[in-house]
Scaffold this motif. Structure first.
Motif, PDB file in Angstrom:
ATOM      1  N   SER A  69       0.866  -1.179   0.000  1.00 53.84           N
ATOM      2  CA  SER A  69       0.000   0.000   0.000  1.00 53.84           C
ATOM      3  C   SER A  69       0.900   1.225   0.000  1.00 53.84           C
ATOM      4  CB  SER A  69      -0.963  -0.006   1.186  1.00 53.84           C
ATOM      5  OG  SER A  69      -0.268  -0.058   2.408  1.00 53.84           O
ATOM      6  N   LEU A  70       0.468   2.261  -0.722  1.00 63.16           N
ATOM      7  CA  LEU A  70       1.342   3.391  -0.998  1.00 63.16           C
ATOM      8  C   LEU A  70       0.571   4.702  -0.983  1.00 63.16           C
ATOM      9  CD1 LEU A  70       4.145   4.448  -2.156  1.00 63.16           C
ATOM     10  CD2 LEU A  70       3.178   4.006  -4.415  1.00 63.16           C
ATOM     11  N   VAL A  71       1.223   5.734  -0.451  1.00 69.67           N
ATOM     12  CA  VAL A  71       0.739   7.111  -0.542  1.00 69.67           C
ATOM     13  C   VAL A  71       1.890   7.923  -1.128  1.00 69.67           C
ATOM     14  CG1 VAL A  71       0.030   9.172   0.737  1.00 69.67           C
ATOM     15  CG2 VAL A  71      -0.844   6.934   1.407  1.00 69.67           C
ATOM     16  N   ILE A  72       1.569   8.772  -2.092  1.00 63.12           N
ATOM     17  CA  ILE A  72       2.588   9.619  -2.701  1.00 63.12           C
ATOM     18  C   ILE A  72       2.274  11.074  -2.373  1.00 63.12           C
ATOM     19  CG2 ILE A  72       3.596  10.425  -4.881  1.00 63.12           C
ATOM     20  CD1 ILE A  72       3.058   7.611  -5.995  1.00 63.12           C
ATOM     21  N   ILE A  73       3.281  11.765  -1.816  1.00 57.78           N
ATOM     22  CA  ILE A  73       3.191  13.195  -1.541  1.00 57.78           C
ATOM     23  C   ILE A  73       4.269  13.843  -2.395  1.00 57.78           C
ATOM     24  CG2 ILE A  73       3.376  15.008   0.198  1.00 57.78           C
ATOM     25  CD1 ILE A  73       2.757  12.861   2.326  1.00 57.78           C
ATOM     26  N   ALA A  74       3.857  14.724  -3.289  1.00 61.21           N
ATOM     27  CA  ALA A  74       4.840  15.340  -4.175  1.00 61.21           C
ATOM     28  C   ALA A  74       4.411  16.740  -4.575  1.00 61.21           C
ATOM     29  CB  ALA A  74       5.018  14.477  -5.427  1.00 61.21           C
ATOM     30  N   ALA A  75       5.414  17.534  -4.908  1.00 59.83           N
ATOM     31  CA  ALA A  75       5.139  18.866  -5.453  1.00 59.83           C
ATOM     32  C   ALA A  75       4.234  18.688  -6.675  1.00 59.83           C
ATOM     33  CB  ALA A  75       6.448  19.538  -5.829  1.00 59.83           C
ATOM     34  N   TYR A  79       2.936   5.801 -13.899  1.00 61.29           N
ATOM     35  CA  TYR A  79       2.408   4.794 -12.974  1.00 61.29           C
ATOM     36  C   TYR A  79       2.071   3.506 -13.730  1.00 61.29           C
ATOM     37  CZ  TYR A  79       1.348   8.281  -9.255  1.00 61.29           C
ATOM     38  OH  TYR A  79       1.402   9.245  -8.291  1.00 61.29           O
ATOM     39  N   HIS A  80       2.504   2.379 -13.188  1.00 56.73           N
ATOM     40  CA  HIS A  80       2.096   1.075 -13.694  1.00 56.73           C
ATOM     41  C   HIS A  80       0.709   0.781 -13.127  1.00 56.73           C
ATOM     42  CE1 HIS A  80       2.002  -3.322 -14.053  1.00 56.73           C
ATOM     43  NE2 HIS A  80       2.903  -3.180 -15.013  1.00 56.73           N
ATOM     44  N   LYS A  81      -0.080  -0.032 -13.813  1.00 57.07           N
ATOM     45  CA  LYS A  81      -1.435  -0.330 -13.326  1.00 57.07           C
ATOM     46  C   LYS A  81      -1.397  -1.010 -11.959  1.00 57.07           C
ATOM     47  CE  LYS A  81      -1.888  -4.644 -15.876  1.00 57.07           C
ATOM     48  NZ  LYS A  81      -2.589  -5.386 -16.889  1.00 57.07           N
ATOM     49  N   SER A  82      -0.331  -1.768 -11.667  1.00 53.43           N
ATOM     50  CA  SER A  82      -0.217  -2.402 -10.347  1.00 53.43           C
ATOM     51  C   SER A  82       0.012  -1.358  -9.255  1.00 53.43           C
ATOM     52  CB  SER A  82       0.927  -3.422 -10.337  1.00 53.43           C
ATOM     53  OG  SER A  82       0.647  -4.462 -11.235  1.00 53.43           O
ATOM     54  N   LEU A  83       0.752  -0.310  -9.576  1.00 54.91           N
ATOM     55  CA  LEU A  83       0.954   0.764  -8.607  1.00 54.91           C
ATOM     56  C   LEU A  83      -0.366   1.479  -8.369  1.00 54.91           C
ATOM     57  CD1 LEU A  83       3.851   3.234  -8.247  1.00 54.91           C
ATOM     58  CD2 LEU A  83       1.532   4.104  -8.320  1.00 54.91           C
ATOM     59  N   THR A  84      -1.084   1.773  -9.433  1.00 54.85           N
ATOM     60  CA  THR A  84      -2.384   2.448  -9.298  1.00 54.85           C
ATOM     61  C   THR A  84      -3.328   1.628  -8.422  1.00 54.85           C
ATOM     62  OG1 THR A  84      -2.072   3.437 -11.475  1.00 54.85           O
ATOM     63  CG2 THR A  84      -4.301   3.452 -10.599  1.00 54.85           C
ATOM     64  N   ALA A  85      -3.247   0.305  -8.526  1.00 50.89           N
ATOM     65  CA  ALA A  85      -4.143  -0.577  -7.775  1.00 50.89           C
ATOM     66  C   ALA A  85      -3.889  -0.520  -6.268  1.00 50.89           C
ATOM     67  CB  ALA A  85      -4.007  -2.018  -8.275  1.00 50.89           C
TER      68      ALA A  85
END
Length: 134
Positions: free
Chosen positions: A86-92, A103-109
């Protein structure tokens, strides 16, 4: 934003990446810093020029975009290798926009959420507060 235990939080801008892991639970977020991963920043966005010109003299923007793509590629690989569940991305905002293109579809999932804020260089407490407010 509720963060299950062991969620990875990637905090990036066009030059730096910091990774954190939630060692707490969804109700009590407790971020701990992780070892930084290797990012290949040699990638250039498909929309970017490979050489500077008088119309586009800003090589630093290309470098930042390349780093953003490199971060997305590294996260994609870790997701595909089963290292991130599970992932959360915080970016400018600009960085986040460049990352999304890769993003790969697996990352999006497994992506729980995104925050378009530049929090690189901020304290763990600032990041935890931003996540709690999201």
């Amino acid at each position: 934003m509720e963060l299950p235990s062991n969620t990875i939080i990637a905090v990036a801008d066009g030059e730096k990446l910091s990774l954190f892991q939630n060692k707490g639970d969804a109700a009590n977020v407790k971020l701990t810093a992780m070892a930084s991963a290797e990012v290949d920043s040699s990638k250039i966005s498909s929309g970017a020029r490979h050489a500077s010109s008088s119309a586009n003299p800003d090589d630093s923007q290309q470098n930042e975009d390349g780093f953003s793509i490199g971060v997305a590629d590294m996260l994609n690989k870790q997701v595909l290798d089963g290292k991130i569940k599970s992932l959360v991305i915080i970016a400018a905002p600009r960085t986040l926009g460049e990352m999304r293109k890769s993003y790969h579809k697996s990352l999006t999932a497994i992506l729980i959420g995104e925050l378009d804020k530049d929090l690189t260089g901020h304290s763990v407490q600032d990041i935890e507060k931003a996540l709690a407010a999201a």
